[in-house]
Design an enzyme around this catalytic site. Structure first.
Site, PDB file in Angstrom:
ATOM      1  N   ASP A 154       0.852  -1.191   0.000  1.00  0.00           N
ATOM      2  CA  ASP A 154       0.000   0.000   0.000  1.00  0.00           C
ATOM      3  C   ASP A 154       0.892   1.246   0.000  1.00  0.00           C
ATOM      4  O   ASP A 154       2.121   1.147  -0.116  1.00  0.00           O
ATOM      5  CB  ASP A 154      -0.969  -0.022   1.181  1.00  0.00           C
ATOM      6  CG  ASP A 154      -0.271  -0.035   2.534  1.00  0.00           C
ATOM      7  OD1 ASP A 154       0.934   0.286   2.617  1.00  0.00           O
ATOM      8  OD2 ASP A 154      -0.944  -0.374   3.527  1.00  0.00           O
ATOM      9  N   ALA A 155       0.291   2.395   0.156  1.00  0.00           N
ATOM     10  CA  ALA A 155       1.043   3.655   0.125  1.00  0.00           C
ATOM     11  C   ALA A 155       2.077   3.750   1.236  1.00  0.00           C
ATOM     12  O   ALA A 155       3.066   4.469   1.117  1.00  0.00           O
ATOM     13  CB  ALA A 155       0.080   4.841   0.202  1.00  0.00           C
TER      14      ALA A 155
END
Length: 134
Positions: free
Chosen positions: A16-17
């Site tokens: 994810d980010a």
């Protein structure tokens, strides 16, 4: 019961980010391990789907996320047979980084007819292959 395992490298697309493996991707890793487990037992899922009209579908998932995996980690994903009934199997699976347990899961699968999607008995060939190997 014996435990099957495969290595999986974490790629940037898996994260994810924040650079941590996205929670749903652990399920993808486990799906790969189950597919390879059956392949190692001599069962090719595409043949069973296309020629013999049988599929395994996920019925239930219980998963505990214990520690995060990150980009470039080398993981080991395991699969082992917990129980087998006439039309279903329950697998225990985990994702490890070295000696660290990252996830632990119990996944229920049901054998279904590929045309009707109705539950049906696990074919003896698959039952015997799974029992023989694991």
């Amino acid at each position: 019961m014996s435990q099957f395992s495969i290595p999986i490298r974490v790629y940037i697309e898996d994260t994810d980010a924040g650079g941590i493996v996205y929670y749903a991707n652990y399920l993808r890793f486990m799906e790969r391990a189950r597919t390879e487990w059956l392949r190692a037992s001599g069962i090719e899922l595409d043949v069973w789907q296309n020629e013999k009209r049988r599929l395994f579908v996920v019925r239930s998932v219980q998963i505990d996320y214990l520690a995060p995996a990150r980009f470039n980690d080398q993981l080991t994903v395991t699969a082992s047979l917990k129980t087998m009934r006439s039309a279903s199997v329950v697998c225990e699976q985990s994702v490890m980084r070295g000696e660290t347990l990252l996830t632990s899961s119990t996944i229920g699968l049901v054998c279904v007819n590929a045309d009707s999607l109705a539950a049906c008995a696990i074919p003896n060939e698959i039952r015997e292959a799974i029992s023989r190997e694991f």
